[in-house]
Design an enzyme around this catalytic site. Structure first.
Site, PDB file in Angstrom:
ATOM      1  N   TYR A  36      71.825  42.396 119.700  1.00 54.18           N
ATOM      2  CA  TYR A  36      72.978  41.719 120.306  1.00 54.18           C
ATOM      3  C   TYR A  36      73.508  42.540 121.478  1.00 54.18           C
ATOM      4  O   TYR A  36      73.846  43.722 121.322  1.00 54.18           O
ATOM      5  CB  TYR A  36      74.065  41.506 119.259  1.00 54.18           C
ATOM      6  CG  TYR A  36      75.121  40.517 119.694  1.00 54.18           C
ATOM      7  CD1 TYR A  36      74.937  39.164 119.484  1.00 54.18           C
ATOM      8  CD2 TYR A  36      76.286  40.933 120.306  1.00 54.18           C
ATOM      9  CE1 TYR A  36      75.894  38.240 119.889  1.00 54.18           C
ATOM     10  CE2 TYR A  36      77.252  40.021 120.710  1.00 54.18           C
ATOM     11  CZ  TYR A  36      77.044  38.676 120.494  1.00 54.18           C
ATOM     12  OH  TYR A  36      78.003  37.768 120.888  1.00 54.18           O
ATOM     13  N   TYR A  96      74.417  33.526 127.649  1.00 53.60           N
ATOM     14  CA  TYR A  96      75.228  33.927 126.494  1.00 53.60           C
ATOM     15  C   TYR A  96      75.561  32.687 125.678  1.00 53.60           C
ATOM     16  O   TYR A  96      76.546  31.998 125.930  1.00 53.60           O
ATOM     17  CB  TYR A  96      76.513  34.622 126.963  1.00 53.60           C
ATOM     18  CG  TYR A  96      77.383  35.105 125.826  1.00 53.60           C
ATOM     19  CD1 TYR A  96      77.105  36.294 125.167  1.00 53.60           C
ATOM     20  CD2 TYR A  96      78.497  34.383 125.406  1.00 53.60           C
ATOM     21  CE1 TYR A  96      77.897  36.747 124.126  1.00 53.60           C
ATOM     22  CE2 TYR A  96      79.297  34.827 124.363  1.00 53.60           C
ATOM     23  CZ  TYR A  96      78.994  36.007 123.734  1.00 53.60           C
ATOM     24  OH  TYR A  96      79.784  36.452 122.696  1.00 53.60           O
TER      25      TYR A  96
END
Lengths: 151, 389
Positions: free
Chosen positions: B297, B347
Site C-alpha cells: 500500500y 488511487y
C-alpha cells in the site's frame, strides 16, 4: 495583551461527548487528562472504560503540562485551515506518559530536536475556545512571555 | 448448502477506466466494475451471494445488488480503516467462502475522489470522524493544522527519517521506480510519463521535511471489483484461478490506521504491518524469500520502506539502500507495485493493487514478472498471499 492582536483563526476543537471535558478545560487554560479512579492509570485518547481494570469511574486531573517532542513537521500544501503561515505540528509525549498531537510554538522549526523538553501554553481559536500548544521549556528564572497565536 | 471448509480463490477482476473526472455517478462506476468482474470470471451476477466494500464507500450495497439483479443475497459487510480495508476485503471474502456461507462474493470500491471530493484537501467536517470509520482520533489533529492524510502520515514518517537517517531524496527512489512501472502500463494515469530523481526533488513540498508532491498517491476517479469463489469452482470458470493461500488482518492494541501515535512503541515503527506479517507468515508457513512479487500500500512513499521492513524483506532501517539499489525493480529481489501503484497508476483506495496482483499471478500484467508462483499483497493492516490455483 497586544491591542491590535488579530481575531483568532485557528480551528476550534471538535467536541464529542468523550472529548468535551478536555477542550473545555483547555479554554480555561488547564491541561487535563482522564485518570482511572480505581487503578490510577492515565488514558488518552479519552474513552469510557479503563483498559487495565475495566472500571468506568474516572477522574479528570490537571497535568504537569511538561513533555518532550517525538516528531515534528510543517504542513505546507495545501495550506492548513486556520493558519496564515505553515504551523509546526508535532507529537508530544507528556511527562505523564501519553502522546498528543499539537503545535510547537516560539521556536524555529529547524531548531527543534528529538525529545526536546516542552511545556504547555494555550492558543486561542475561533468560537472563543483555546487549545493546548507546546513551547520550549523555559528556565524557572526566565519570565514567562505571553502566549498568542503567532507568538 | 452444507457448511464444509472450502479453499477460496479470486476468479474475476473488473475495473473502469482510471481518470480525474469519470463523468458519472459512483453508483454507476460500482455497477460497471462489478459487472466486469463477473464477466471476467464467467459468473452470472444474479448468483452473487456475498458483498463487501469499505465503510468509506459512498455507494449502496442493496442498490448495487439491485443494479446487478442479484437474486438472493446471503451476506453483506463493510470494513473500516480507510485504505487498510483493501486487503481485508479479500481476507473476509476468503473467510466467507472457507466457512461455506457464500459461493460468489463480490468486492467493490468505487470513488469519484478527484471530481466529486478530494482526500488530499483539508477536511474540517465533524462527519469525517463519525464512529464506524476506525479513524476517529484524527479529530485530535484538526485544530493544529494537521488536516490531510499527508500530514498524519508524516508525523510518523518524520520519526522514521530521524531514526534511520533517511531523507526525502531517499523516498524519491520509490517514486521514480513506480513512475517507471507506470510509464509502460497503459492503464496508468502516468503512462509514458516517467520522472527522474531531479524531477522528484523539484516537486513542491507538501509536508516538510517528509513528503513532496511526487511522494503522494493520486486522487482518482474509478471503480475496481473482484469476484471470490471456491478454488474448486474457480477451476471450472473462465480464468486461471488465483488461490488465496492465506490472508489476515491485524489491529494491535491502541493502533489506528493513520493517526497512529497512541501505541506504546516507537513512532518510526508500523506495528500493524509487523503484526500482520507475523500472522500471515505463520498462517501460510511461508517467508519473504518465497514471494516473487509484492504489492504494498503506497498512499505515500515512506509506507513502502516500512512495509518492506515489517514483512521481513529487509531489516529495520535497511529499506532505503535496498530501494536505491534497484531491488524493487522488475529484475530486483522483490518487484514492488509493478503497475505503478497508487502513486502512479491510480488511487482506488488500494483495490487496483489487488487486481494487479491477480494479473501477475495469471501472467497477464503489463509489466509481467517472470514465473510468479507466490505473490504478497499488503494494505498495512491486512495482508494476503496469492498463488496459481
Amino acid at each position: 495583551m497586544n491591542e491590535t492582536a488579530k481575531e483568532p483563526t485557528q480551528l476550534a476543537p471538535i467536541l464529542t461527548l468523550e472529548s468535551k471535558f478536555f477542550w473545555d478545560a483547555a479554554t480555561k487554560e488547564q491541561f487535563v487528562c482522564e485518570k482511572c479512579s480505581d487503578c490510577g492509570q492515565f488514558r488518552f485518547p479519552p474513552r469510557p472504560m479503563c483498559p487495565h481494570c475495566h472500571s468506568v469511574k474516572r477522574d479528570i486531573v490537571e497535568l504537569s503540562g511538561k513533555g518532550k517532542v517525538l516528531s515534528w513537521i510543517k504542513p505546507v500544501h495545501p495550506k492548513p485551515i486556520g493558519f496564515d503561515e505553515p504551523p509546526t505540528v508535532g507529537v508530544i509525549e507528556t511527562d505523564e506518559g501519553f502522546r498528543i498531537v499539537s503545535n510547537i510554538i516560539d521556536i524555529a522549526y529547524e531548531d527543534i530536536t528529538f525529545e526536546m523538553p516542552v511545556e504547555v501554553a494555550f492558543a486561542p481559536t475561533v468560537k472563543n475556545k483555546k487549545v493546548p500548544v507546546f513551547r520550549p521549556l523555559s528556565n524557572e528564572n526566565d519570565s514567562l512571555s505571553p502566549v498568542g497565536g503567532e507568538g | 448448502m452444507s457448511r464444509q471448509f472450502k479453499e477460496a480463490a479470486i476468479a474475476g477482476i473488473g475495473q473502469t477506466e482510471f481518470s480525474k473526472s469519470s463523468g458519472r455517478s459512483e453508483q454507476q462506476l460500482a455497477a460497471e466494475c462489478s459487472l466486469a468482474a463477473c464477466q471476467d470470471a464467467g459468473v452470472d451476477p444474479k448468483d452473487i451471494d456475498g458483498m463487501i466494500t469499505f465503510t468509506l464507500d459512498n455507494t449502496d450495497d442493496i442498490h448495487l445488488a439491485r443494479c446487478l439483479g442479484v437474486e438472493n443475497l446471503a451476506y453483506t459487510t463493510r470494513i473500516p480503516g480507510g485504505g487498510a480495508a483493501a486487503v481485508a476485503t479479500i481476507y473476509q471474502a476468503m473467510a466467507m467462502v472457507n466457512a461455506g456461507l457464500c459461493e460468489n462474493v463480490l468486492i467493490w470500491r468505487a470513488m469519484n475522489e478527484r471530481s466529486q471530493y478530494r482526500f488530499g484537501q483539508p477536511i474540517s467536517m465533524e462527519s469525517a470522524f463519525a464512529p464506524g470509520s476506525g479513524t476517529g482520533s484524527l479529530s485530535w489533529c484538526m485544530p493544529f493544522g494537521a488536516q490531510t492524510p499527508a500530514s498524519w502520515e508524516s508525523l510518523n514518517a518524520q520519526r522514521y527519517m530521524q531514526k534511520y537517517g533517511v531523507t526525502n531524496e531517499d523516498f524519491g527512489y520509490v517514486s521514480v521506480q513506480q513512475r517507471k512501472y507506470a510509464s509502460t502500463n497503459p492503464n496508468a494515469w502516468f503512462y509514458e510519463k516517467p520522472i527522474t530523481l531531479e524531477d522528484h526533488q523539484n516537486s513542491k513540498w507538501i509536508i516538510e521535511p517528509v513528503l513532496r508532491m511526487f511522494d503522494c498517491c493520486q486522487e482518482s476517479d474509478g471503480g475496481v471489483a473482484l469476484l471470490i469463489t471456491s478454488l474448486e469452482r474457480a477451476r471450472d470458470l473462465k480464468q486461471p484461478p488465483v488461490h488465496i493461500v492465506g490472508a489476515c488482518q491485524s489491529i494491535p492494541n491502541e493502533v489506528e490506521v493513520i493517526s497512529n501515535y497512541y501505541h506504546g512503541g516507537d513512532l518510526a515503527d508500523m506495528p500493524e504491518a509487523y503484526a500482520t506479517a507475523k500472522r500471515l507468515w505463520a498462517q501460510t508457513g511461508m517467508k519473504p524469500a518465497d514471494m516473487d512479487v509484492a504489492m504494498l500500500y503506497d498512499a505515500f512513499t515512506p509506507q513502502i520502506f516500512k512495509q518492506l521492513e515489517a514483512f521481513g524483506f529487509v531489516k529495520p532501517g535497511e529499506a532505503s539502500d535496498f530501494v536505491k539499489d534497484g531491488q524493487i525493480d522488475i529484475d530486483g529481489q522483490i518487484p514492488v507495485n509493478t503497475n505503478g501503484g497508487l502513486i502512479a497508476e491510480a488511487y482506488i483506495h488500494g483495490m487496483n493493487s489487488v487486481t494487479e496482483m491477480v494479473r501477475q499471478v495469471r501472467g497477464t500484467a503489463a509489466n509481467q514478472v517472470a514465473d510468479v508462483q507466490h505473490a504478497l499483497i499488503s494494505s498495512g493492516m491486512a495482508g494476503a498471499v496469492l498463488a496459481r490455483g
